[in-house]
Design an enzyme around this catalytic site. Structure first.
Site, mmCIF file in Angstrom:
data_model
loop_
_atom_site.group_PDB
_atom_site.id
_atom_site.type_symbol
_atom_site.label_atom_id
_atom_site.label_comp_id
_atom_site.label_asym_id
_atom_site.label_seq_id
_atom_site.Cartn_x
_atom_site.Cartn_y
_atom_site.Cartn_z
ATOM 1 N N HIS A 198 0.825 -1.205 0.000
ATOM 2 C CA HIS A 198 0.000 0.000 0.000
ATOM 3 C C HIS A 198 0.857 1.252 0.000
ATOM 4 C CE1 HIS A 198 -3.763 -2.105 1.626
ATOM 5 N NE2 HIS A 198 -4.003 -1.669 0.416
ATOM 6 N N GLU A 440 -1.087 -18.731 -20.019
ATOM 7 C CA GLU A 440 -0.007 -18.645 -19.029
ATOM 8 C C GLU A 440 0.780 -19.946 -18.906
ATOM 9 O OE1 GLU A 440 -1.404 -15.935 -15.495
ATOM 10 O OE2 GLU A 440 -2.990 -17.386 -15.893
ATOM 11 N N ASP A 464 3.492 -15.265 -15.649
ATOM 12 C CA ASP A 464 3.499 -16.706 -15.383
ATOM 13 C C ASP A 464 4.032 -17.501 -16.570
ATOM 14 O OD1 ASP A 464 2.668 -17.209 -12.737
ATOM 15 O OD2 ASP A 464 0.650 -16.564 -13.249
ATOM 16 N N CYS A 511 -1.251 -9.019 -21.024
ATOM 17 C CA CYS A 511 -1.509 -8.258 -19.806
ATOM 18 C C CYS A 511 -0.423 -8.485 -18.754
ATOM 19 C CB CYS A 511 -2.891 -8.566 -19.239
ATOM 20 S SG CYS A 511 -3.060 -10.275 -18.707
HETATM 21 C C1 PEP Z 1 0.548 -12.942 -15.581
HETATM 22 O O1 PEP Z 1 0.796 -14.045 -15.098
HETATM 23 O O2 PEP Z 1 1.223 -12.415 -16.486
HETATM 24 C C2 PEP Z 1 -0.577 -12.147 -15.073
HETATM 25 C C3 PEP Z 1 -0.937 -11.010 -15.640
HETATM 26 O O3 PEP Z 1 -1.204 -12.607 -13.957
HETATM 27 P P1 PEP Z 1 -0.631 -12.399 -12.485
HETATM 28 O O4 PEP Z 1 0.556 -11.481 -12.571
HETATM 29 O O5 PEP Z 1 -1.759 -11.852 -11.707
HETATM 30 O O6 PEP Z 1 -0.261 -13.808 -12.107
HETATM 31 MG MG MG Z 2 -0.648 -15.043 -13.797
#
Ligand code: PEP
Ligand code: MG
Length: 591
Positions: A198, A440, A464, A511
């Site tokens: 935070h 992933e 991931d 993402c």
């Molecule tokens: C990822 O694995 O790239 C992803 C966006 O999910 P997280 O970072 O929440 O595991």
């Molecule tokens: Mg992920």
């Protein structure tokens, strides 16, 4: 090393969590009260319990005072929830009952509280999810506040800080951070903390450069010591020489100039020079980030990590609470889409209905969609809330960690049954809501063309995907040198997924953190991506690079990169090329 022996140009490296350069003098804050330990007699127990209770009340009073102060400041108002979290911790039954039980076993209040906090911290530290694990810092902040009160240490007001101060502390609680006066504090550094704490989130909101996770910096620095912090790279320089000072002053001016220039990008179209549009969306963890995401020009949410709703509690949020949270975000982001990812946690202590199993290899264990498919009741509650929110605006649903076709088929069957339930109950939802998956796992890459037949979109979770493809734990510092986004295997995996999606005519985006790296923009263009999702603060920088390239340039560069054999060769080549093509963007200073 004694504090007076710090040599000129002593470098410390931590995590840069809030960009910018701060040049000033150290103001060392000691927020830790020493925990005294003694045993009490049986006839002192009730008075000791009362002393503990009184300390809790005083802590709550202090927090309410900070809250009142914060409520009058527009830019901080969105963070009031942090103070509410702290107030809730003060009322936590586990914390109170456990501490009182220890007092009744003849421990003084300070040591009873200390032991309770240690046990709770162990519970937090075993959580696999970075964000949830870092919430233990909220517990520490509250614990230290109560310890200061018990020890009779007056809560030092942060107002006495002088101008051009670089605040150094073992840890800064969010409540402390909120009280930092931006006109006086030019940056802060802490021993503890991570990127998603935070405190880090607040530092970014306040625009105060910050470096955290320095381990033992407060053992080295002393008040009044001249220092420089670079919140982008995580570098701290103590007793800078004149040359270093000049160098960083130059960087500071360049950074400030760039920030001003970048704010102009918010309303510019995000398109290449040959008018290829790439929608830049934000990754969202908290509702409070929505205004900042809009301010940075995000056109929709490409990844809403719903696990944050499940944190700091013993029971999962019910349908109504989730519906409220989702529909609020959807309304704020309209007319753009919000991609809601279903729960992505491992053995989650905050979800009482989900039994905890010890796992030797949790990254490959019962996590993400696997957990949802095991506890279909819990899953359905979330799906109902998401579907209901789809009646309010544009919603897309996304499943994490899909490793095979059967999994997504099962998910879709459950979505259909939830839709049928809602229909029977006369509850509105968008029947055409798009369903997508995170890519992933290596198996998802290999069967991307089969998966593409099943869904409306892919979103590649490179965080991931890199760890699973390269067999490198994304959180293990000993193998961090192997975690290479530019590994030839990763480039090939990305290409395979994008090609499969494009052949099937479905949307594809990235993402993971990779999407936010300005250097990789030509690769994204070369892959044919028309959508990216990232930390909102990175959107203007990515947009700036995008607006200076053509898609063809990206395609040519990607083809060249795919001929190379190692991650190092690829990184060097892309770095060289971008400096050559866009020297004004990739010149001397980090952007
Ligand atoms: C990822 O694995 O790239 C992803 C966006 O999910 P997280 O970072 O929440 O595991
Ligand atoms: Mg992920």
């Amino acid at each position: 090393m004694g504090k007076t022996e710090v040599q000129q140009d002593t470098y410390l490296v931590g995590l840069g969590v809030s960009p910018g350069i701060g040049i000033g003098r150290i103001c060392l804050l000691n927020r830790l009260a020493l925990v005294a330990e003694w045993s009490i007699d049986d006839d002192e127990i009730d008075a000791e319990v009362a002393r503990f209770r009184a300390a809790l009340s005083e802590a709550a009073e202090q927090l309410r005072a900070v809250k009142q102060n914060v409520a009058s400041q527009q830019h901080l108002r969105e963070h009031i929830y942090i103070l509410d979290t702290h107030l809730l911790i003060l009322e936590d039954e586990l914390l109170i009952d456990h501490t009182e039980a220890l007092i009744r076993q003849n421990h003084n209040a300070e040591s009873a509280l200390d032991q309770t906090l240690k046990q709770l911290r162990v519970m937090f530290e075993n959580i696999e999810d970075d964000y949830l694990r870092e919430r233990s810092s909220d517990l520490d902040a509250v614990g230290q506040r109560v310890q200061r009160i018990l020890a009779g240490v007056r809560d030092a007001t942060l107002e006495q800080i002088e101008e051009k101060s670089l605040v150094a502390a073992h840890d800064l609680s969010p409540a402390d951070t909120m009280q930092l006066d931006k006109n006086k504090v030019v940056g802060f550094l802490t021993d503890r903390g991570g990127k998603t704490s935070h405190t880090a989130i607040l530092a970014r909101s306040l625009g105060i450069p910050a470096v955290v996770g320095l381990d033992s910096a407060t053992a080295v620095v002393a008040s009044e010591m001249p220092a420089i912090i670079d919140g982008t790279t995580g570098v701290v320089i103590l007793n800078p020489s004149e040359d270093t000072f000049r160098e960083y002053l130059k960087r500071k001016l360049a950074f400030e100039y760039l920030e001003k220039e970048l704010s102009a990008y918010r309303d510019l179209p995000s398109e290449t020079t040959d008018h290829v549009e790439v929608a830049l969306r934000a990754n969202l963890e908290l509702l409070s980030e929505v205004p900042a995401a809009l301010n940075d020009g995000a056109v929709g949410i490409g990844l809403y990590r719903t696990e944050f709703l499940y944190m700091n509690r013993t029971t999962p949020p019910d349908e109504e609470e989730q519906f409220k949270a989702y529909s609020e975000i959807v309304k704020c982001i309209a007319p753009h889409p919000v991609t809601i990812r279903t729960l992505d946690v491992g053995g989650d202590k905050f979800v009482q209905d989900v039994s905890l199993v010890h796992e030797d290899n949790p990254a490959m264990g019962l996590r993400a969609v696997r957990l949802s498919l095991r506890d279909v009741g819990l899953f359905k509650v979330q799906l109902r809330a998401i579907l209901r929110a789809s009646a309010v605006g544009q919603v897309r649903i996304m499943f994490p960690m899909i490793s095979g076709v059967s999994e997504i088929r099962t998910c879709k069957r459950i979505v259909s049954s939830v839709k049928a339930e809602l229909e029977n109950e006369g509850i509105p939802f968008d029947d055409k809501l798009k369903i997508g998956i995170m890519i992933e796992t290596p198996s998802a890459v290999m069967i991307a063309s089969l998966l593409a037949r099943e869904v409306d979109f892919f979103s590649i979770g490179t965080n991931d995907l890199i760890q699973y493809c390269l067999a490198v734990d994304r959180g293990n510092e000993h193998v961090a040198y192997l975690y290479e986004p530019m590994h030839p295997a990763i480039l090939r995996a990305l290409k395979q997924v994008c090609d499969a999606a494009q052949s099937a005519g479905i949307d594809v985006s990235i993402c993971g953190e990779m999407a936010s790296e300005p250097l990789y923009v030509p690769i994204m263009l070369g892959l044919g991506l028309s959508e990216l999702s990232m930390n909102h603060a990175c959107i203007p920088r990515v947009k700036r690079v995008l607006r200076n390239l053509t898609r063809a340039e990206g395609q040519i560069l990607l083809e060249e990169l795919l001929q190379l054999s190692t991650g190092k060769e690829i990184s060097t080549q892309i770095d060289r090329e971008m400096r050559r093509r866009l020297p004004e963007l990739f010149g001397e200073f980090v952007i």
